[in-house]
Design an enzyme around this catalytic site. Sequence first.
Site, PDB file in Angstrom:
ATOM      1  N   GLU A   1      52.579  44.314  64.258  1.00 36.27           N
ATOM      2  CA  GLU A   1      53.997  44.410  63.873  1.00 36.27           C
ATOM      3  C   GLU A   1      54.916  44.658  65.066  1.00 36.27           C
ATOM      4  OE1 GLU A   1      54.742  43.318  61.235  1.00 36.27           O
ATOM      5  OE2 GLU A   1      53.602  44.100  59.534  1.00 36.27           O
TER       6      GLU A   1
ATOM      7  N   HIS B   1      56.610  52.981  61.183  1.00 36.31           N
ATOM      8  CA  HIS B   1      56.349  52.072  60.062  1.00 36.31           C
ATOM      9  C   HIS B   1      55.122  52.565  59.306  1.00 36.31           C
ATOM     10  CE1 HIS B   1      55.434  48.638  57.663  1.00 36.31           C
ATOM     11  NE2 HIS B   1      54.372  48.300  58.371  1.00 36.31           N
TER      12      HIS B   1
ATOM     13  N   HIS C   1      52.827  52.393  55.291  1.00 35.98           N
ATOM     14  CA  HIS C   1      52.607  51.838  53.953  1.00 35.98           C
ATOM     15  C   HIS C   1      52.477  53.015  52.985  1.00 35.98           C
ATOM     16  CE1 HIS C   1      50.594  48.021  55.875  1.00 35.98           C
ATOM     17  NE2 HIS C   1      51.836  48.207  56.263  1.00 35.98           N
TER      18      HIS C   1
ATOM     19  N   TYR D   1      71.562  62.904  46.714  1.00 35.17           N
ATOM     20  CA  TYR D   1      72.443  62.895  47.895  1.00 35.17           C
ATOM     21  C   TYR D   1      71.703  62.703  49.216  1.00 35.17           C
ATOM     22  CZ  TYR D   1      71.306  67.667  49.447  1.00 35.17           C
ATOM     23  OH  TYR D   1      70.668  68.777  49.937  1.00 35.17           O
TER      24      TYR D   1
ATOM     25  N   HIS E   1      55.308  45.500  50.960  1.00 37.59           N
ATOM     26  CA  HIS E   1      54.722  45.867  52.254  1.00 37.59           C
ATOM     27  C   HIS E   1      54.826  47.369  52.538  1.00 37.59           C
ATOM     28  CE1 HIS E   1      54.348  44.673  56.791  1.00 37.59           C
ATOM     29  NE2 HIS E   1      53.874  45.877  56.553  1.00 37.59           N
TER      30      HIS E   1
ATOM     31  N   TYR F   1      78.132  68.450  60.103  1.00 35.15           N
ATOM     32  CA  TYR F   1      77.316  69.662  60.248  1.00 35.15           C
ATOM     33  C   TYR F   1      76.041  69.463  61.052  1.00 35.15           C
ATOM     34  CZ  TYR F   1      80.261  72.178  56.976  1.00 35.15           C
ATOM     35  OH  TYR F   1      81.318  72.799  56.366  1.00 35.15           O
TER      36      TYR F   1
HETATM   37 ZN   LIG Z   1      52.788  47.129  57.785  1.00 37.55          ZN
END
Ligand SMILES: [Zn+2]
Length: 212
Positions: free
Chosen positions: A70, A89, A91, A110, A152, A205
Amino acid sequence: MPLRAQIIDACRKLEASGLNRGTSGNVSCRDGDHFLVTPSGLPVEKMTPACIVAVGFDGHVIGPGKPSSEWHFHRDILRTRPEINAVVHTHSPHATALACLREDLPPFHYMIAIAGGESVRCAPYALFGTEALSQHAVAALDGRKACLLANHGLIALGRDLDEALAIAVEIESLCEQYLLARQVGEPALLSVAQMREVIAKFDGYGRNAQSS
Ligand SMILES: [Zn+2]
């Protein structure tokens, strides 16, 4: 802590918190005129600082070894977002479950504002490791520090690894809460004005006030 050690530390935290299992997921960090990214297919317990792969922003693999499959979206995010220095990243189960419905995470809570906007977008599906996936991710991350990837997983960004990790953990937790609420009803959503109010308060803040 040197950057390579910080990357391994982040991978260990992702595994310990249940966001990553096995060899899925990857982490990168800006390092001057190139970036450092986790190697392809190596479980975290076998990772040493020497295994972390350097890649140029032109896509030239400096090495050693093979970067995560990736690396394209890590490169494109770091190249197009100068304020971002770290990409995580995963999963992780709940974010991935929502991504499999190809739905954005709406403003049901929120804390969605931690990612910088009124929702966490879900990028359209594309094959892993492709330029197409990278383009979808960069677009879904526009003005945001997190996005889902259809069928993904999740991407989280930060000015450093600590922030990217904190956002990944928070978004996974929000996805869990959202899916839980969806099991018994349709969650009420905050309005655009209410979310803008939260974003303004976060901006005013700083990070320490975000969870209060
Ligand atoms: Zn992945």
